[in-house]
Design an enzyme around this catalytic site. Structure first.
Site, PDB file in Angstrom:
ATOM      1  CG  HIS A  90      -4.228 -12.621  -9.892  1.00  0.00           C
ATOM      2  ND1 HIS A  90      -2.934 -12.359  -9.514  1.00  0.00           N
ATOM      3  CD2 HIS A  90      -4.591 -11.594 -10.687  1.00  0.00           C
ATOM      4  CE1 HIS A  90      -2.536 -11.226 -10.059  1.00  0.00           C
ATOM      5  NE2 HIS A  90      -3.524 -10.731 -10.762  1.00  0.00           N
TER       6      HIS A  90
ATOM      7  CG  HIS B  16       4.972  -5.979  -7.991  1.00  0.00           C
ATOM      8  ND1 HIS B  16       4.331  -4.763  -7.899  1.00  0.00           N
ATOM      9  CD2 HIS B  16       4.210  -6.728  -8.835  1.00  0.00           C
ATOM     10  CE1 HIS B  16       3.239  -4.787  -8.658  1.00  0.00           C
ATOM     11  NE2 HIS B  16       3.137  -5.966  -9.245  1.00  0.00           N
TER      12      HIS B  16
ATOM     13  CG  HIS C 174       0.420  -2.520 -11.215  1.00  0.00           C
ATOM     14  ND1 HIS C 174      -0.604  -2.818 -10.362  1.00  0.00           N
ATOM     15  CD2 HIS C 174       1.110  -3.672 -11.387  1.00  0.00           C
ATOM     16  CE1 HIS C 174      -0.536  -4.097 -10.026  1.00  0.00           C
ATOM     17  NE2 HIS C 174       0.501  -4.636 -10.628  1.00  0.00           N
TER      18      HIS C 174
ATOM     19  NE  ARG D 160      -4.168  -1.902   1.204  1.00  0.00           N
ATOM     20  CZ  ARG D 160      -4.839  -1.803   0.076  1.00  0.00           C
ATOM     21  NH1 ARG D 160      -4.714  -0.721  -0.681  1.00  0.00           N
ATOM     22  NH2 ARG D 160      -5.647  -2.741  -0.324  1.00  0.00           N
TER      23      ARG D 160
ATOM     24  CD  GLU E 153       1.740 -11.195  -9.794  1.00  0.00           C
ATOM     25  OE1 GLU E 153       0.927 -11.149 -10.752  1.00  0.00           O
ATOM     26  OE2 GLU E 153       2.374 -10.216  -9.396  1.00  0.00           O
TER      27      GLU E 153
ATOM     28  CG  HIS F  42       3.316 -11.166 -12.955  1.00  0.00           C
ATOM     29  ND1 HIS F  42       2.865  -9.910 -12.627  1.00  0.00           N
ATOM     30  CD2 HIS F  42       4.571 -11.269 -12.445  1.00  0.00           C
ATOM     31  CE1 HIS F  42       3.819  -9.276 -11.955  1.00  0.00           C
ATOM     32  NE2 HIS F  42       4.857 -10.070 -11.844  1.00  0.00           N
TER      33      HIS F  42
ATOM     34  CG  ASP G 192      -0.690 -10.574 -14.494  1.00  0.00           C
ATOM     35  OD1 ASP G 192      -1.608 -11.362 -14.790  1.00  0.00           O
ATOM     36  OD2 ASP G 192      -0.383 -10.295 -13.324  1.00  0.00           O
TER      37      ASP G 192
ATOM     38  CE1 TYR H 183      -2.642  -3.036  -3.503  1.00  0.00           C
ATOM     39  CE2 TYR H 183      -1.174  -4.927  -3.707  1.00  0.00           C
ATOM     40  CZ  TYR H 183      -2.185  -4.262  -3.043  1.00  0.00           C
ATOM     41  OH  TYR H 183      -2.744  -4.830  -1.939  1.00  0.00           O
TER      42      TYR H 183
ATOM     43  CD  GLU I  35       1.755  -6.782 -13.467  1.00  0.00           C
ATOM     44  OE1 GLU I  35       2.378  -6.267 -12.523  1.00  0.00           O
ATOM     45  OE2 GLU I  35       0.972  -7.739 -13.334  1.00  0.00           O
TER      46      GLU I  35
ATOM     47  CG  HIS J 198      -2.985  -8.109 -15.098  1.00  0.00           C
ATOM     48  ND1 HIS J 198      -1.968  -7.352 -14.572  1.00  0.00           N
ATOM     49  CD2 HIS J 198      -3.639  -8.646 -14.040  1.00  0.00           C
ATOM     50  CE1 HIS J 198      -2.019  -7.418 -13.243  1.00  0.00           C
ATOM     51  NE2 HIS J 198      -3.017  -8.201 -12.902  1.00  0.00           N
TER      52      HIS J 198
ATOM     53  CG  ASP K 292      -6.083  -7.468 -11.718  1.00  0.00           C
ATOM     54  OD1 ASP K 292      -5.653  -8.638 -11.581  1.00  0.00           O
ATOM     55  OD2 ASP K 292      -5.445  -6.461 -11.371  1.00  0.00           O
TER      56      ASP K 292
HETATM   57 ZN    ZN Z   1      -3.387  -8.632 -11.036  1.00  0.00          ZN
HETATM   58 FE    FE Z   2       0.841  -9.320 -11.998  1.00  0.00          FE
HETATM   59 FE    FE Z   3       1.391  -6.568 -10.543  1.00  0.00          FE
END
Ligand code: ZN
Ligand code: FE
Ligand code: FE
Length: 278
Positions: free
Chosen positions: A227, A67, A108, A37, A257, A212, A177, A70, A143, A180, A225
């Protein structure tokens, strides 16, 4: 051996994360540079990093993927959010040099929050131009996104336009990904060849530096989105077997992921993927 791993926590340090990766048959892993976060990054611990390098050498871990948090958004309509994103990016790139030079850092691209895709693309490129410097050894990956809300990067063209506007674009790559792109409308299950051809035409396959691997809880082009575990979603396991054994993707690192409660869940997925590569 193909580099396959999953997303792991570095709460107990980098050395422990590398041990966790090796314990489930992984020879790479992904981690959040800081609380997903956002917020302050933990101080780096030299003793932990020294132990980490040793574990990597023993476990055959040759590369890792960081990464970005996000919530980092370099194309928010709010100036202070954009400024915060630049600070995170600059700080993370500095830390990457200390953790392990020459690695990958995935982000992202951002959400334009109503400013429009064009404006968002410009602001993302501005942020990258502000933080990329000639001495850095880290490759920054954009990504591919599901295109939910005002996300930028749901189309390959959008990533290409960002890359085009970055001066030190040799430092940039793309992380594909599977959940995605599927949610974005690219049919990696029914037409993997077509999707890779499209990627090559728009971005150049040379830009693809990591994948990913995630199944999707939703059908093609749903822009959601969410997963799913490999083989339990709408993409299906056959697509993942085809991806990890595809000659055009040989040598690229793959990261799970998927929603698992325990390390052993990723271990089973890694084993299944390795079987498919052979
Ligand atoms: Zn995702
Ligand atoms: Fe991803
Ligand atoms: Fe990601």
């Amino acid at each position: 051996m193909a580099a396959i791993g999953c997303h792991l926590s570095i709460a107990k340090g980098f050395a422990q994360a590398a041990r966790d990766a090796a314990s489930i048959g992984g020879n790479t892993f992904q981690f959040f540079t800081r609380n997903p976060r956002g917020g302050k990054a933990k101080e780096l611990d030299e003793a932990d990093l020294a132990a980490f390098r040793e574990v990597c050498a023993e476990a055959g871990i040759e590369g890792i993927l960081a990464h970005a948090p996000y919530t980092m958004n370099p194309c928010s309509a709010k100036e202070d959010t954009r400024e915060f994103a630049r600070q995170i990016l600059a700080g993370d790139l500095e830390r990457m040099e200390a953790i392990m030079p020459g690695q990958l850092y995935n982000m992202h691209p951002g959400s334009h929050t109503g400013q429009g895709t064009e404006a968002g693309i410009g602001q993302i490129a501005d942020a990258l131009n502000a933080v990329l410097a000639p001495g850095q050894t880290t490759t920054v990956l954009l990504e591919t996104m599901a295109g939910k809300g005002s996300e930028v990067g749901g189309r390959f063209e959008e990533l290409a336009q960002i890359i085009d506007r970055v001066e030190l674009s040799d430092r940039l790559g793309v992380c594909l990904d599977t959940c995605h792109v599927w949610d974005g409308g690219y049919d990696v299950a029914g037409n993997l060849e077509g999707v890779l051809e499209e990627f090559d035409r728009v971005l150049g396959l040379g830009r693809l530096r990591a994948l990913h691997l995630n199944d999707s809880k939703n059908p093609l082009a749903s822009h959601k989105d969410r997963h799913e575990k490999l083989g339990e979603g709408h993409i299906g396991f056959d697509a993942f077997a085809a991806i990890v054994s595809h000659p055009a993707l040989a040598g690229l690192p793959f990261y799970l992921e998927t929603p698992q409660d325990e390390l052993s869940g990723w271990g089973a997925e890694i084993a299944r993927l390795r079987e498919a590569v052979e």
